[in-house]
Motif scaffolding. Structure first.
Motif, mmCIF file in Angstrom:
data_model
loop_
_atom_site.group_PDB
_atom_site.id
_atom_site.type_symbol
_atom_site.label_atom_id
_atom_site.label_comp_id
_atom_site.label_asym_id
_atom_site.label_seq_id
_atom_site.Cartn_x
_atom_site.Cartn_y
_atom_site.Cartn_z
ATOM 1 N N THR A 141 0.662 -1.089 0.135
ATOM 2 C CA THR A 141 -0.402 0.186 0.064
ATOM 3 C C THR A 141 0.610 1.157 0.347
ATOM 4 O OG1 THR A 141 0.028 -0.145 2.137
ATOM 5 C CG2 THR A 141 -1.862 -1.191 1.523
ATOM 6 N N ARG A 206 -2.431 -1.657 -4.909
ATOM 7 C CA ARG A 206 -1.310 -2.029 -4.130
ATOM 8 C C ARG A 206 -0.031 -2.433 -5.428
ATOM 9 N NH1 ARG A 206 -2.809 -5.002 0.976
ATOM 10 N NH2 ARG A 206 -4.553 -3.988 1.264
ATOM 11 N N TRP A 224 -1.418 -9.859 1.314
ATOM 12 C CA TRP A 224 -2.147 -8.887 1.165
ATOM 13 C C TRP A 224 -3.604 -8.951 1.848
ATOM 14 C CZ3 TRP A 224 -0.329 -7.326 -3.984
ATOM 15 C CH2 TRP A 224 1.495 -6.375 -4.143
ATOM 16 N N SER A 230 -5.970 -1.330 3.103
ATOM 17 C CA SER A 230 -5.447 -0.102 2.951
ATOM 18 C C SER A 230 -6.085 0.447 4.342
ATOM 19 C CB SER A 230 -5.654 0.564 1.688
ATOM 20 O OG SER A 230 -4.753 -0.473 0.984
#
Length: 599
Positions: A141, A206, A224, A230
């Protein structure tokens, strides 16, 4: 059918335009850096080679190479690559590698570069003026900027023996990289999280080093997803259960993949939802992906079939173009593009300043900004099957002096439609009855524009000349906005914004030379390109189509209004009265204004 995730540059040809229309007769089109032309996540050929200290013996190019070094490969080697540019006496000035592998890069956008000639001792100085872009984290991020510096200074000397280049003797004590290096050595990826009621997926941008292999890409995407969304997006989406983490790396190749996880409460429903997330977050993969929970096979997903049968979010109908002509909505005829009819009765299609039309299943959602007899602006809303027959007009009866083009939130069910509009500097939520409710915002300045993403859970807005993004949470029909995040951009005095891809915005404002311009900007502000400069007058409205190259439109299509006229891109050209359909015979001659896409 895949939702396109291209990060493309729009190459706009200069054209000769009519005089007196607010745009110079000859335009120069700039693209700020090279933009990858493949799908997000594709490698687009072999990764670029890391810069070496010996690649240049000129101070400014040498520092530019240094700013690329940290980004040019695996993150855990970032300090090693950067230290190759440092003189032995300066290596203690750069912070050492942290105890963990969580190496973070401070990303800056270069605005100016200055150097002094070498003195008698062969030393020189390079000063770079920068805009802080953000912090690139280990989870891919790009977080908001943590630093506030607007310039950095480097001291250099000649390397020994003579003729072997330069070395840095003094430098900032932060691991720096440039947005140019971010573009060159990283590829954008989109991962997906479920919304709060688990009915659709929401994109999350990303960055992944381009040197990472296909097998590692699967592992990183799983990490992730397990790590959560995020920070700015988190209030609008649902992460995996707390405690979810991968066990070892993903394995496989070609059309067979295997992922091993720890996931508390891993029932069939949760695994099926994770399978859908993985299918959309790994768009380049086909074949079977096996999900194992603590080494036990629990679920299998056919990735391509999953994308075909479970769309990330509703796409809407194929887009058609509309504009306002003499206070009335009219369809536009552009080349061989699909055309439509106005889905409103003529009695309701009057005194229009701007509008938005959206399709939701078999319903049409119409929101019109109209002028009353008192010259004040009001919002008129109608929903229902085409043609929309029943409309409501907003209060207060006194109306508003200024009102933006409204936007519909596509995440809501058709029986609870809602949208957002800026009026007299404030943001309002509206519903199917045109009832306006103020939306509290922790931003400075007057809100002048707002636009919702195609998935319906993210918005972009303009306030105080800056552009922001914010998550949208919808629970029980109640719309809540998360804290807006301001995006860094080279444009000042931003006037308009819309979406042109699921992770890309189109914005209008003033460039560093104080010329009116239109830029493309990623939703974290990390990547930007000039789409049109030297417009000559402020852009008062802006409309994009975020569905990629589908529906007969080129990717990254947008339209805008300036100086009382409507324009389009691909290529940049004036929308003429001859392209306006269904004009009455002998009607008043006017310029089309307030263009938008209906989809």
């Amino acid at each position: 059918m895949n939702v396109p995730r291209r990060l493309l540059a729009v190459l706009l040809a200069g054209v000769l335009l009519p005089a007196g229309c607010g745009i110079p007769a000859q335009t120069d089109v700039q693209v700020d850096g090279s933009v990858p032309a493949g799908e997000a996540g594709s490698l687009n050929g072999p990764p670029a080679s890391p810069p070496a200290p010996t690649d240049s013996d000129e101070p400014v190019p040498f520092i530019e190479n240094y700013l690329s070094a940290a980004a040019a490969g695996e993150r855990d080697q970032a300090y090693t690559r950067a230290q190759r540019f440092l003189a032995p006496e300066a290596r203690e000035l750069l912070p050492g590698k942290p105890q963990t592998s969580e190496v973070e890069l401070t990303v800056v956008r270069l605005r100016a570069k200055e150097s002094t000639p070498p003195n008698n001792q062969g030393t020189s100085r390079v000063t770079i003026k920068v805009q802080q872009v953000g912090v690139l984290r280990a989870d891919g991020t790009l977080g908001p900027p943590a630093a506030t510096e607007t310039e950095y200074v480097f001291q250099l000397r000649r390397a020994e023996p003579a003729g072997t280049g330069l070395l840095i003797t003094s430098l900032p004590n932060v691991l720096l990289t440039s947005d140019t290096a971010l573009r060159q050595y990283y590829r954008t990826r989109t991962v997906y999280f479920w919304n709060s009621d688990l009915t659709r997926l929401v994109p999350d941008l990303r960055y992944l080093p381009s040197s990472v292999s296909a097998e590692r890409r699967v592992t990183e995407v799983v990490k992730w997803l397990a790590g959560g969304p995020s920070d700015w997006l988190a209030p609008g989406v649902t992460g995996l259960p707390d405690g979810t983490r991968p066990i070892n790396n993903a394995t496989g190749a070609d059309s067979q993949w295997e992922v091993n996880l720890t996931m508390p409460g891993a029932n069939e429903g949760r695994l099926a939802r994770l399978g859908t997330q993985l299918a959309w977050s790994l768009p380049e993969l086909t074949g079977q992906l096996e999900l194992k929970i603590q080494n036990q096979k629990r679920f299998s997903v056919d990735l391509e079939r999953e994308r075909d049968t479970h769309l990330a979010y509703p796409r809407g109908a194929n887009p058609t173009r509309f504009s306002v002509y003499d206070g009335v909505l009219h369809p536009l005829a552009i080349g061989t593009e699909q055309r439509a009819v106005v889905p409103l009765p003529a009695a309701e299609n009057r005194n229009v300043v701007s509008a938005t039309l959206a399709r939701a299943e078999d319903q049409v959602l119409a929101a019109l900004v109209v002028t009353g007899a008192d010259r004040r602006l009001r919002l008129k809303v109608g929903t229902g099957p085409e043609p929309v027959a029943v409309f409501n007009t907003s209060e207060p009866k006194a109306g508003f002096q200024a009102m933006s083009r409204p936007t519909w939130l596509r995440s809501l069910a058709t029986d609870h439609p809602a949208g957002l509009v800026a009026a007299d500097g404030k943001l309002y939520r509206f519903d199917g009855t045109a009832t306006l409710s103020p939306v509290p915002l922790n931003v400075s300045g007057n809100v002048v524009a707002v636009a919702a993403s195609l998935d319906g859970h993210r918005i972009a807005l303009v306030s105080g000349g800056a552009v922001y993004v914010a998550p949208v949470s919808v629970e029980g029909g109640v719309v809540t906005l998360g804290q807006p995040r301001r995006l860094p951009t080279l444009l000042t005095g931003v006037t308009a914004v819309d979406w042109i891809a699921e992770d890309q915005l189109v914005i209008a404002g003033n460039d560093p030379d104080r010329r009116s311009a239109i830029h493309q900007l990623s939703i974290d502000g990390g990547l930007g390109s000039t789409l049109k400069s030297g417009i000559g007058a402020a852009v008062t409205q802006l409309a994009g189509y975020p569905g990629g190259g589908g529906g007969g439109l080129p990717a990254l299509s947008f339209m805008f209004e300036t100086a009382g006229s409507a324009w389009r891109n691909n290529p940049i050209d004036l929308v003429t009265p001859e392209q306006v359909l269904d004009l009455p015979a002998g009607g008043k001659t006017a310029n089309p204004t307030a263009p938008f896409f209906f989809y």
